[in-house]
Design a protein around this motif. Sequence first.
Motif, mmCIF file in Angstrom:
data_model
loop_
_atom_site.group_PDB
_atom_site.id
_atom_site.type_symbol
_atom_site.label_atom_id
_atom_site.label_comp_id
_atom_site.label_asym_id
_atom_site.label_seq_id
_atom_site.Cartn_x
_atom_site.Cartn_y
_atom_site.Cartn_z
ATOM 1 N N TRP A 122 75.042 43.248 51.918
ATOM 2 C CA TRP A 122 76.319 43.124 51.215
ATOM 3 C C TRP A 122 76.144 42.396 49.880
ATOM 4 O O TRP A 122 76.734 42.779 48.864
ATOM 5 C CB TRP A 122 77.315 42.377 52.091
ATOM 6 N N LEU A 123 75.335 41.353 49.861
ATOM 7 C CA LEU A 123 75.097 40.601 48.636
ATOM 8 C C LEU A 123 74.400 41.457 47.580
ATOM 9 O O LEU A 123 74.691 41.339 46.382
ATOM 10 C CB LEU A 123 74.258 39.353 48.933
ATOM 11 N N LEU A 124 73.484 42.329 48.012
ATOM 12 C CA LEU A 124 72.805 43.220 47.068
ATOM 13 C C LEU A 124 73.788 44.194 46.432
ATOM 14 O O LEU A 124 73.758 44.423 45.215
ATOM 15 C CB LEU A 124 71.692 43.989 47.787
ATOM 16 N N VAL A 125 74.667 44.763 47.255
ATOM 17 C CA VAL A 125 75.676 45.695 46.728
ATOM 18 C C VAL A 125 76.645 44.958 45.815
ATOM 19 O O VAL A 125 76.974 45.436 44.714
ATOM 20 C CB VAL A 125 76.437 46.385 47.881
ATOM 21 N N ALA A 126 77.106 43.791 46.252
ATOM 22 C CA ALA A 126 78.041 43.003 45.445
ATOM 23 C C ALA A 126 77.403 42.576 44.125
ATOM 24 O O ALA A 126 78.075 42.542 43.081
ATOM 25 C CB ALA A 126 78.503 41.776 46.234
ATOM 26 N N ALA A 127 76.114 42.257 44.151
ATOM 27 C CA ALA A 127 75.426 41.844 42.929
ATOM 28 C C ALA A 127 75.378 42.992 41.925
ATOM 29 O O ALA A 127 75.607 42.779 40.717
ATOM 30 C CB ALA A 127 74.008 41.378 43.262
ATOM 31 N N GLN A 128 75.093 44.208 42.409
ATOM 32 C CA GLN A 128 75.050 45.346 41.499
ATOM 33 C C GLN A 128 76.418 45.593 40.868
ATOM 34 O O GLN A 128 76.529 45.834 39.661
ATOM 35 C CB GLN A 128 74.590 46.606 42.226
ATOM 36 N N VAL A 129 77.465 45.548 41.702
ATOM 37 C CA VAL A 129 78.829 45.760 41.192
ATOM 38 C C VAL A 129 79.179 44.698 40.167
ATOM 39 O O VAL A 129 79.744 44.996 39.103
ATOM 40 C CB VAL A 129 79.841 45.746 42.362
ATOM 41 N N THR A 130 78.823 43.453 40.453
ATOM 42 C CA THR A 130 79.194 42.347 39.566
ATOM 43 C C THR A 130 78.464 42.424 38.229
ATOM 44 O O THR A 130 79.097 42.334 37.161
ATOM 45 C CB THR A 130 78.876 41.000 40.243
ATOM 46 N N LEU A 181 68.893 49.205 32.911
ATOM 47 C CA LEU A 181 68.107 48.413 33.857
ATOM 48 C C LEU A 181 68.711 48.469 35.257
ATOM 49 O O LEU A 181 67.997 48.656 36.249
ATOM 50 C CB LEU A 181 68.036 46.956 33.384
ATOM 51 N N VAL A 182 70.023 48.296 35.343
ATOM 52 C CA VAL A 182 70.747 48.384 36.621
ATOM 53 C C VAL A 182 71.889 49.365 36.439
ATOM 54 O O VAL A 182 72.830 49.102 35.678
ATOM 55 C CB VAL A 182 71.291 47.008 37.068
ATOM 56 N N ALA A 183 71.830 50.481 37.140
ATOM 57 C CA ALA A 183 72.807 51.549 36.973
ATOM 58 C C ALA A 183 74.172 51.137 37.516
ATOM 59 O O ALA A 183 74.291 50.238 38.360
ATOM 60 C CB ALA A 183 72.327 52.805 37.694
ATOM 61 N N THR A 184 75.208 51.802 37.018
ATOM 62 C CA THR A 184 76.557 51.570 37.539
ATOM 63 C C THR A 184 76.624 52.005 39.002
ATOM 64 O O THR A 184 75.934 52.941 39.413
ATOM 65 C CB THR A 184 77.588 52.369 36.725
#
Length: 209
Positions: free
Chosen positions: A74-82, A93-96
């Motif tokens: 969950w933290l990995l997904v939340a980090a990408q969204v944030t 570098l980090v896709a939407t």
Amino acid sequence: MTLVRILGNVVLCFFFSLVENQVVVMTSRVGAKASGTNGGINFKPKERGTSHFEMSSSFKSDIRKLTVVHLIIWLLVAAQVTVTHLSLVSHDLVATPYQWQYPYLLSIVPSLLGALALPKNNISYLVISMISAGLFSVAPLIFGAMEMFPVAQQLYRHGKAYRFIFGFSAVSVMYLLMLVAIQVHAWHIYYSKKLLDAWFTSTQEKKRK
């Protein structure tokens, strides 16, 4: 693009091997628990109660471990969204995020309810946790698998990727994450059901006494 395709295939092969080993180990543990339960049919009432207590403690331990793994996912997904929505890093570098990742953020709710249910054996919280896990955890993953399938198919056939996470194809990374997540949620629901059975059995025995 060819390099991306090769890296994606190597990571997938390694992950499938890891997943297979994990499933075998967890299935063996479930078989051992089932065997121990069958062997306790002729136990005296006091011994049977002790068995249910031990089973309850074991299932609680398994649920806590799965909750920790889910929290990491969950933290990995939340980090990408944030980081993408706050533009903390470049989208190269980090896709939407994909659409399924937004409803999946609600998957923290059933995990928290399950964690709250364990200390005092709260049946209501655990039942709600199991139901909401299907809605907030499993359903978004199924939707995500369908959402990303055309992209994964294009990557596999033509080696073309348009979204990346630290140089790796985003769809490959997300599929790996989803494969782990679906196992975590499936085992979480399974152990919650077994824990409920143990609680109900223990309650019925207390009433008979």
